[in-house]
Each structure stands twice: as C-alpha cells, then as structure tokens.
Design an enzyme around this catalytic site. Structure first.
Site, PDB file in Angstrom:
ATOM      1  N   GLU A 134       0.843  -1.212   0.000  1.00 24.46           N
ATOM      2  CA  GLU A 134       0.000   0.000   0.000  1.00 24.46           C
ATOM      3  C   GLU A 134       0.871   1.253   0.000  1.00 24.46           C
ATOM      4  OE1 GLU A 134      -2.371  -1.460   3.345  1.00 24.46           O
ATOM      5  OE2 GLU A 134      -4.155  -1.178   2.096  1.00 24.46           O
ATOM      6  N   GLU A 165      -3.384 -10.107   3.369  1.00 23.69           N
ATOM      7  CA  GLU A 165      -4.250  -9.816   4.524  1.00 23.69           C
ATOM      8  C   GLU A 165      -5.340 -10.858   4.744  1.00 23.69           C
ATOM      9  OE1 GLU A 165      -3.026  -7.553   2.548  1.00 23.69           O
ATOM     10  OE2 GLU A 165      -2.678  -5.658   3.581  1.00 23.69           O
TER      11      GLU A 165
HETATM   12  N1  3HC Z   1       4.279  -8.088  11.604  1.00 27.92           N
HETATM   13  C1  3HC Z   1       4.984  -8.472  12.681  1.00 27.92           C
HETATM   14  N2  3HC Z   1       5.924  -9.422  12.644  1.00 27.92           N
HETATM   15  C2  3HC Z   1       6.151  -9.999  11.460  1.00 27.92           C
HETATM   16  C3  3HC Z   1       5.456  -9.646  10.295  1.00 27.92           C
HETATM   17  C4  3HC Z   1       4.470  -8.639  10.396  1.00 27.92           C
HETATM   18  N3  3HC Z   1       3.775  -8.220   9.334  1.00 27.92           N
HETATM   19  N4  3HC Z   1       5.912 -10.409   9.266  1.00 27.92           N
HETATM   20  C5  3HC Z   1       6.872 -11.204   9.782  1.00 27.92           C
HETATM   21  N5  3HC Z   1       7.019 -10.952  11.097  1.00 27.92           N
HETATM   22  C6  3HC Z   1       7.980 -11.572  12.019  1.00 27.92           C
HETATM   23  C7  3HC Z   1       7.746 -13.064  12.170  1.00 27.92           C
HETATM   24  O1  3HC Z   1       6.789 -13.321  13.174  1.00 27.92           O
HETATM   25  C8  3HC Z   1       9.126 -13.560  12.540  1.00 27.92           C
HETATM   26  O2  3HC Z   1       9.308 -13.264  13.907  1.00 27.92           O
HETATM   27  P1  3HC Z   1      10.139 -14.250  14.842  1.00 27.92           P
HETATM   28  O3  3HC Z   1      11.524 -14.264  14.252  1.00 27.92           O
HETATM   29  O4  3HC Z   1      10.023 -13.655  16.170  1.00 27.92           O
HETATM   30  O5  3HC Z   1       9.447 -15.579  14.723  1.00 27.92           O
HETATM   31  C9  3HC Z   1      10.047 -12.636  11.753  1.00 27.92           C
HETATM   32  O6  3HC Z   1       9.263 -11.483  11.433  1.00 27.92           O
HETATM   33  C10 3HC Z   1      10.587 -13.240  10.461  1.00 27.92           C
HETATM   34  O7  3HC Z   1       9.485 -13.730   9.711  1.00 27.92           O
HETATM   35  P2  3HC Z   1       9.547 -15.136   8.964  1.00 27.92           P
HETATM   36  O8  3HC Z   1      10.082 -16.169   9.876  1.00 27.92           O
HETATM   37  O9  3HC Z   1       8.210 -15.349   8.359  1.00 27.92           O
HETATM   38  O10 3HC Z   1      10.654 -14.813   7.860  1.00 27.92           O
HETATM   39  P3  3HC Z   1      10.705 -15.264   6.344  1.00 27.92           P
HETATM   40  O11 3HC Z   1      11.955 -14.691   5.818  1.00 27.92           O
HETATM   41  O12 3HC Z   1      10.440 -16.712   6.216  1.00 27.92           O
HETATM   42  O13 3HC Z   1       9.468 -14.517   5.629  1.00 27.92           O
HETATM   43  C11 3HC Z   1       7.988 -12.710   5.052  1.00 27.92           C
HETATM   44  C12 3HC Z   1       9.406 -13.124   5.533  1.00 27.92           C
HETATM   45  C13 3HC Z   1       7.755 -13.187   3.615  1.00 27.92           C
HETATM   46  C14 3HC Z   1       7.918 -11.209   5.100  1.00 27.92           C
HETATM   47  C15 3HC Z   1       6.930 -13.349   5.980  1.00 27.92           C
HETATM   48  O14 3HC Z   1       7.278 -13.062   7.310  1.00 27.92           O
HETATM   49  C16 3HC Z   1       5.533 -12.886   5.771  1.00 27.92           C
HETATM   50  O15 3HC Z   1       4.864 -13.304   4.857  1.00 27.92           O
HETATM   51  N6  3HC Z   1       5.041 -12.004   6.662  1.00 27.92           N
HETATM   52  C17 3HC Z   1       3.658 -11.625   6.734  1.00 27.92           C
HETATM   53  C18 3HC Z   1       3.292 -10.611   5.724  1.00 27.92           C
HETATM   54  C19 3HC Z   1       1.868 -10.163   5.908  1.00 27.92           C
HETATM   55  O16 3HC Z   1       0.965 -10.933   6.191  1.00 27.92           O
HETATM   56  N7  3HC Z   1       1.639  -8.861   5.708  1.00 27.92           N
HETATM   57  C20 3HC Z   1       0.358  -8.268   5.835  1.00 27.92           C
HETATM   58  C21 3HC Z   1       0.203  -7.704   7.211  1.00 27.92           C
HETATM   59  S1  3HC Z   1      -1.405  -7.050   7.487  1.00 27.92           S
HETATM   60  C22 3HC Z   1      -1.353  -5.500   6.780  1.00 27.92           C
HETATM   61  O17 3HC Z   1      -0.364  -5.125   6.201  1.00 27.92           O
HETATM   62  C23 3HC Z   1      -2.589  -4.685   6.948  1.00 27.92           C
HETATM   63  C24 3HC Z   1      -2.565  -3.436   6.137  1.00 27.92           C
HETATM   64  O18 3HC Z   1      -3.292  -3.607   4.974  1.00 27.92           O
HETATM   65  C25 3HC Z   1      -3.153  -2.274   6.890  1.00 27.92           C
END
Ligand code: 3HC
Ligand code: NAI
Length: 698
Positions: free
Chosen positions: A109, A129
């Site tokens: 975004e 999301e």
């Molecule tokens: N918020 C908080 N913590 C997050 C996070 C997030 N969005 N994304 C990842 N983390 C944390 C994980 O919990 C993990 O923490 P830990 O080491 O304490 O366990 C650490 O970051 C590393 O994450 P991964 O182990 O998943 O690392 P990878 O390298 O395998 O993957 C990634 C990285 C592809 C970025 C993956 O973490 C991912 O897909 N994250 C989620 C992305 C997501 O869902 N984003 C949407 C959020 S909702 C949003 O944005 C709403 C908006 O529209 C207003």
C-alpha cells in the site's frame, strides 16, 4: 526523523534525491515508529529545496512486509497507515518505491501511494491480509483496481496470492524492473528524477475501469464464498473492491476502513493470527534454545512404498541427494516407479520441467545394500508398520550408519523407545512422522523418545525447515499428537452413525464446520483396509468395557475399502462420491442388532461431539507433556488434518467459544457415556482458575 542508524526510518540526500530507508528488522513491519518516521520524512521532502525527488526503500532482506501484526490486538496509535499513504501520495515531488524482497500488505500500500515503482527481478508484491482474516486497510483495495482493473485486483486481494516482477509489470502494477537488486536504488532514483517535470500520477485520482462482465461481482462472490469454506475475509475483500468500482475514492476508502476494522476485531482474525505466529513458534521449543542441528547434507529412506517414495520426493524437491533402500529388487523397482510417478505429477501440473525431473532423479541412488548408507547424515525408515520388521531394520542401520548420523522412523503408532532400544545408539533415534502425500502435506511430527539428544531433535526441526514443513515436537504415546486425537474423533463418528446419523450427515456437518472433507470421506480416501487390519491386530487387547462399533468391519467384509475399490462409505462414480445405499442398510441392521433406538442427531451436535472430543484429548496431550504447549496441538490439526485455519486449531477454538461452555458440554455428554467423556483435568483446572489455553502458550 534522523539519519542515525538505529532510527526506524532514515533519510539521506543523494544526487538531489531523498533516499528514505525503512529500517525495522527483521522485515520492516510498519510499527508506529515507522509510520511516524515516514510522515516526518515526507515533511522534509516537501520543505527542503535541495530535494527534487524521493525514493522509499527497505533496509535488510525486504522492502516492507506489511503492518506490524503484533500491534493488531492493541489500541491503534497515530499516525494511521491510510494517512501515511495519503501523505506520500500528496507530496508534490515525485516519490518512487524501490521494491526488493517483498512488498506485502501495508508495504505494498505504501508502494501504491508512491508515484512510481521499481522492482528488483526476484521481488514479490501482494496482499496477504485475507490469510490474517482481514483485508488491506490503507487503500490497497481502492488503489489496486485503478491500476490493474477490478478482475486482477479481485484475484489478488481475495486470494492473498503474491506476484513476481514480470507479472506485476504486465499487470501495470510497477513501472520498471531493475536489472538486478544491486541496480535497484539507482534505477529508482533515475525513475523518480525522470518525473520531476511531468505531472505526478496519483493513483487515487485515476478512475476504475468497469469489469468486462456486467455480473462479475455476483459470480465472483458465489465462487469465493464456496472456496472460502466459512472464512469471511475473502468475500469481504471482494466487497471492498466492488466499493472501489462503485463509489468515489474517498467513500471507497471509508468503506474499506470500516470492513478492515470490523474484521481486525473478529474471532477469525484472532484465530488466523494465532496460526501465523503459531507456525513460527512451534520450532522454538522451550528448553531447546541452545541445541544446534547436526550436519544435514545427504539423506536416505528405507522403503519405497507410499511413504518412503513420498518422503524421497519431498527430500529431492528440497535439493538433497537421497539413497533409497528396499527389501528386494522388485520392490526397489516399484519404489523407483513410485518416485517417478510422484515427480511426473509435478511435471503434468506445470510445477516442474522435464529436465528438472531428470535432475531430481539423478540425485536418487537405489540400493539393496545397507553399505550405500555409509555417508548419509540422516535416514528415515518407512517400512511396514510391524515392530519386528522395524527392529530388524534398525539393527542393520545401527551397523551401517556412520557415528553421529540420525536414525529416524516414520512409524504411525509403534513405540519408538522400543525401536531405539534395538540399536546401540538410542540417543540418535527419533520419530519423523510425515503425512501422506509427504511431498504435499506441511506437517512433520518430530517425535522424541526418552533418550534422544537435543541436537538430534534440533536436526529434526532443521530438516522440517529445509523441506518447507511445519515441524511440531511430540512425545511418545499411541498415535502421537495427531493420530491420537484422530482416534478419538473417529470413535465419536462411529458412535454417531450407530446412534442415528448417517456417514454423509456427519461429513456434511463437519464440512460446514470448515473441514475440507468429512471423516468418512477421509477414511474412503485413505483406505478402510489399513484401519481394519489394525483393529484385528488389537482385538485381544481391546478394553471390554469400551463400546465397539462393528459397522466399519461389516463394510470391509464386503471388500469395500473406499476409493481404491470404487466403493466404501460412498460409491465412486466418475470419481465423485455418492452415498453407498448398502451402507445405510448395514448401519440400520447394526443399530437394530444392538437394540439402539436411532434418533436424528442435529448438525450442531455432530460438530460439538467431534470438536469437544478433539479439545478434550488435545488438553490431555498438553497436560501429559506430549505436546509442549496448546499451540503445538493446534498446529498439528491445522497443518496435518485440515482443521480450518480460521478457527485456529481446537485449543484456540475453545478459547474463543469459552472453556466453561465446552466443559459443560463434555459433562452433559458424559451422562450418557461417562467412559468416553471423562473431562481432561487440565480443562477442569483452567476453568476453575478462569484461564485459557492461550495463557499456557506464553
Ligand atoms: N508483523 C509483525 N511481525 C512480522 C510480520 C508482520 N507483518 N511479518 C513477519 N514478522 C515476524 C515473524 O513473526 C518472525 O518473527 P520471529 O523471528 O520472532 O518468529 C520474523 O518477522 C521473520 O518472519 P519469517 O520467519 O516469516 O521470515 P521469512 O523470511 O520466512 O518470511 C515474510 C518473511 C515473507 C515477510 C513473511 O514473514 C511474511 O509473509 N510475513 C507476513 C506478511 C503479511 O501478512 N503482511 C500483511 C500484514 S497485514 C497489513 O499489512 C494490513 C494493512 O493492509 C493495513
Ligand atoms: P507401504 O506398504 O506402502 O510401503 C512399505 C515398503 O517397505 C514396501 O515397499 C516394502 O517393500 C518395504 N519394506 C518392507 N520391509 C522392508 C525391509 N526390511 N527393508 C526395506 N524395505 C522394506 O507402507 P507405507 O504406507 O508407505 O507405510 C510405511 C510406514 O509409514 C509405516 O510405518 C506406516 O505406519 C507409516 N505411515 C504411513 C502413512 C500412510 O498414510 N500410509 C502416514 C504416516 C506414516
């Protein structure tokens, strides 16, 4: 806003371009400090005459992974993300997003708030999301359709699918693909500077092209509702895209925000966040923090049947060289054929090229000689489920494997302590319980016998990670975590068909609950003969007080073993299940033989009986220390048994519906069947103390 290294957002000026770096390790999640930092940076961009344009980029391995999910359960803090994105878009100097790694959710975004976007060739963008039970909440559903049309936008926001640079470019989501990640920043600077003299493209000011089909939203809604199986977020995401197509931008933004806020507070979002963090927490086992995995370069499997071949494929797909050992030449040939067939499945689905398949097969060595195992770092035994056969195999492995190698068994039910005792090195023996098909199912139960050393357990988790699986630690007990719970729910399903329900009533109720398949359809898929053989084997040790339902035995006696014989609980015509009419006759006859007055069992009661049986057994498993935490039970059910993610697993579900309610329900069922429905002591304790299972996860 500073340029100091610790700040969440840093700004430096290079060649007249403000380089704004989001620096919030590990994934640049958009915390309050990041939001405030971006607003402050935009102020500098606007006011500093030396700045002609700006680039937003991320430090570390990704651009921005999205909103900080850990802030979701807490009161929101200003500035809010939609305002941050609007501030970026409203800036009167060109702002480019330089995307590497991923730009997800709120990160994407922010990129859409910029006036132009550059991606490194291997980066991905998307809106995941829906997987967290929410929708994009900072204009994603409103800006995306303006850029790529409603069809593509609906696809991306309702599926959570991430797209690579090529697809993003073709869809018009980005302006340029950088030559390489190293070139990304200069490409972004060039792009931003090239826009200095032209009118800025603000996506919010663009119009939304009408969908090609007038009934697009109606047909799409029906399709998505069906596929979502009770999960709300995908349909609500579509609703937001429809708002973009029908309302002015500002109104659409309000609609999106309202849906976002409603969903963020929902039970489904809570459950999905539990799964998101649970998936990552399972490998962090209390007490194992200092254990280091052993070397893991060469793998071996013993047995090339359903599981051995499936496990070999999972290992080959992850890039390992694999040795396969079988009992005789014909079986070895069949094993190779099984691997070949599984890989061919990937080729026919377009997920593997023919050349890559050959390369995979090139890493598979076949042998009848245990001497071929001398270099293997880890071996997974997947021979017949028979203690004597397993003990013999482990004796041979003990003699053949190098010191320090890990000896794993894929047994479903057998006592791994006894298997370990057949070797001179029980500290190196572990259970690695895969699920069929092993190259698809994400769950890997890592079963720890009494004498296994910590680094062997850590090696199990390392293997899970390398295979892209979710490893969950389990202690040794009959069926470990997953199959032990399954045995209880199967029993309830059996009781219910003898008491009045029909298999398809049970399946329908559980599918409405959100399971991809009801228990009887699953049995037909797995084959009824295996469980039948197990029942015959254990007939002598069966508790005579326990109720035993013979219906499945009657079905198997007909030679009906499910899908593989074309007939089981269902009849399979052109692959589609139709209730087997003979089954109904058998069931009625069995109920009559036992003098049971059949009654209609409502869908709600079917769901409660199966769910409460899962919860009660899951609680016992935690109480006995077989599972380290409730979340481990939840992840087993979600990743191995099709428990709906949006319900978070059985022990998350009980937290949501209320522990006292479930305990009361169990006690009510116990009035008819006190032997089965003995409440778990842990459940009783938590209710007495006013606590939840989540309290035990931390
Ligand atoms: N918020 C908080 N913590 C997050 C996070 C997030 N969005 N994304 C990842 N983390 C944390 C994980 O919990 C993990 O923490 P830990 O080491 O304490 O366990 C650490 O970051 C590393 O994450 P991964 O182990 O998943 O690392 P990878 O390298 O395998 O993957 C990634 C990285 C592809 C970025 C993956 O973490 C991912 O897909 N994250 C989620 C992305 C997501 O869902 N984003 C949407 C959020 S909702 C949003 O944005 C709403 C908006 O529209 C207003
Ligand atoms: P299978 O019958 O398909 O394959 C077993 C293979 O082991 C056969 O190919 C046989 O030739 C080979 N074998 C037997 N004795 C051997 C020996 N001494 N040395 C080398 N090879 C030998 O059985 P399946 O289904 O693959 O099960 C294997 C193991 O995996 C069992 O312990 C089972 O409980 C477990 N398991 C099975 C699951 C399933 O869904 N089928 C799921 C998870 C675990």
């Amino acid at each position: 806003m500073t340029d100091n290294d610790a700040a969440a957002v840093q700004l430096s000026i290079e060649d007249g371009v403000a380089v704004i770096t989001v620096n919030n390790p590990p994934v640049n999640a958009i915390s309050q400090a990041v939001r405030q930092g971006l607003v402050d940076a935009m102020k500098i961009v606007t006011t500093d005459a030396a700045i002609k344009a700006a680039v937003i980029r991320g430090a570390g391995k990704v651009f921005i992974a999205g909103a900080d999910v850990r802030e979701f359960g807490k009161p929101p803090m200003e500035p809010f993300l939609p305002e941050v994105v609007t501030t970026i878009e409203a800036t009167d100097k060109p702002v480019a997003a330089a995307i590497h790694g991923v730009a997800l959710g709120g990160g994407f975004e922010i990129a859409l708030g910029c006036h132009c976007r550059v991606m490194s060739p291997n980066a991905r963008v998307g809106f995941p999301e829906v997987n967290l039970g929410i929708i994009p909440g900072a204009g994603g559903t409103q800006r995306l359709p303006r850029l790529c049309g409603v069809e593509k936008a609906a696809d991306l926001v309702t599926s959570g699918r991430q797209v690579g640079a090529k697809e993003a470019m073709e869809a018009g989501l980005i302006d340029v693909i950088a030559e390489s990640e190293d070139d990304l920043l200069s490409a972004a600077k060039r792009l931003a500077l090239s826009k200095v003299k032209s009118p800025l493209r603000r996506i919010s000011e663009m119009s939304v092209p009408a969908p090609a089909a007038a009934d697009f939203f109606t047909t799409e809604k029906a399709k998505i509702t069906r596929a979502a199986r009770g999960q709300h977020s995908p349909v609500r995401a579509l609703e937001a895209v429809e708002a973009a197509a029908t309302l002015p931008f500002a109104e659409g933004m309000k609609r999106e925000r309202a849906i976002f806020q409603e969903l963020r507070a929902s039970d489904q979002a809570k459950a999905l966040r539990h799964v998101f963090f649970g998936e990552r927490a399972v490998s962090k086992v209390p007490g194992l923090e200092n254990a280091r995995p052993r070397k893991l370069d060469k793998l071996a499997v013993i047995g090339g049947g359903t599981m051995g071949a499936g496990i070999a494929v999972a290992c080959l797909r992850a890039g390992f060289p694999v040795v396969m050992i079988e009992a005789d030449a014909a079986a070895l040939d069949r094993g190779k054929g099984n691997v070949d067939k599984n890989l061919e499945g990937f080729v026919s689905r377009g997920r593997l090229t023919a050349d890559a398949k050959d390369e995979h097969l090139g890493r598979l060595a076949l042998s009848l000689d245990y001497g071929a195992l001398k270099d293997a770092d880890l071996v997974i035994e997947a021979v017949f489920e028979d203690m004597e056969v397993k003990k013999t195999v482990f004796g041979k492995l003990d003699a053949a494997m190098k010191p320090g190698a890990v000896l794993a068994t894929n047994t479903s039910y057998l006592d791994i302590n006894a298997i370990a005792a057949a070797t001179t090195r029980p500290g190196d023996v572990i259970g690695l319980h895969f699920f069929s098909p092993a190259f698809v199912m994400r769950l890997l139960e890592i079963v720890r016998p009494a004498r296994t050393s910590d680094d062997v357990v850590a090696t199990g988790f390392e293997l899970a990670k390398k295979l892209g699986k979710v490893g969950v630690l389990s202690g040794v007990c009959d069926g470990f975590i997953g199959n032990r719970i399954l045995a209880k729910t199967r029993k309830q399903a059996d009781y219910m068909i003898e008491d009045g329900a029909l298999p398809w009533d049970v399946d329908k109720a559980m599918e409405a609950f959100g399971m991809p398949m009801g228990p009887f359809r699953v049995m037909d898929l797995a084959g009824l003969d295996i469980a039948w053989a197990q029942r015959k084997r254990t007939v002598a040790t069966r508790d005579p007080k326990e109720r035993y339902v013979e219906i499945a035995d009657r079905i198997c006696e007909q030679g009906w073993f499910g899908q593989k014989t074309g007939r089981g609980w269902y009849v399979y015509e052109a692959g589609k299940p139709v209730p087997n009419p003979e089954v109904e006759k058998i069931i009625l006859a069995e109920s009559a033989r036992k003098g049971i007055a059949r009654r209609t069992i409502p869908a709600q009661e079917i769901q409660d009986r199966i769910l409460y049986a899962m919860i009660n057994e899951g609680a016992r498993i935690v109480d006995e220390g077989i599972a380290a935490r409730p979340l481990d039970v939840d992840m087993v059910k979600v990743f191995g048994y099709g428990f709906p993610r949006w319900r978070g697993g059985p022990l998350c579900t009980v937290d949501i519906i209320g522990l006292p309610k479930v305990l009361d329900g169990i006690r009510a069922f116990a009035r008819d069947d006190p032997l089965f429905w003995k409440p778990s002591a842990l459940l009783e304790r938590l209710v007495a103390e006013g606590k939840t299972f989540a309290d035990l996860n931390t």
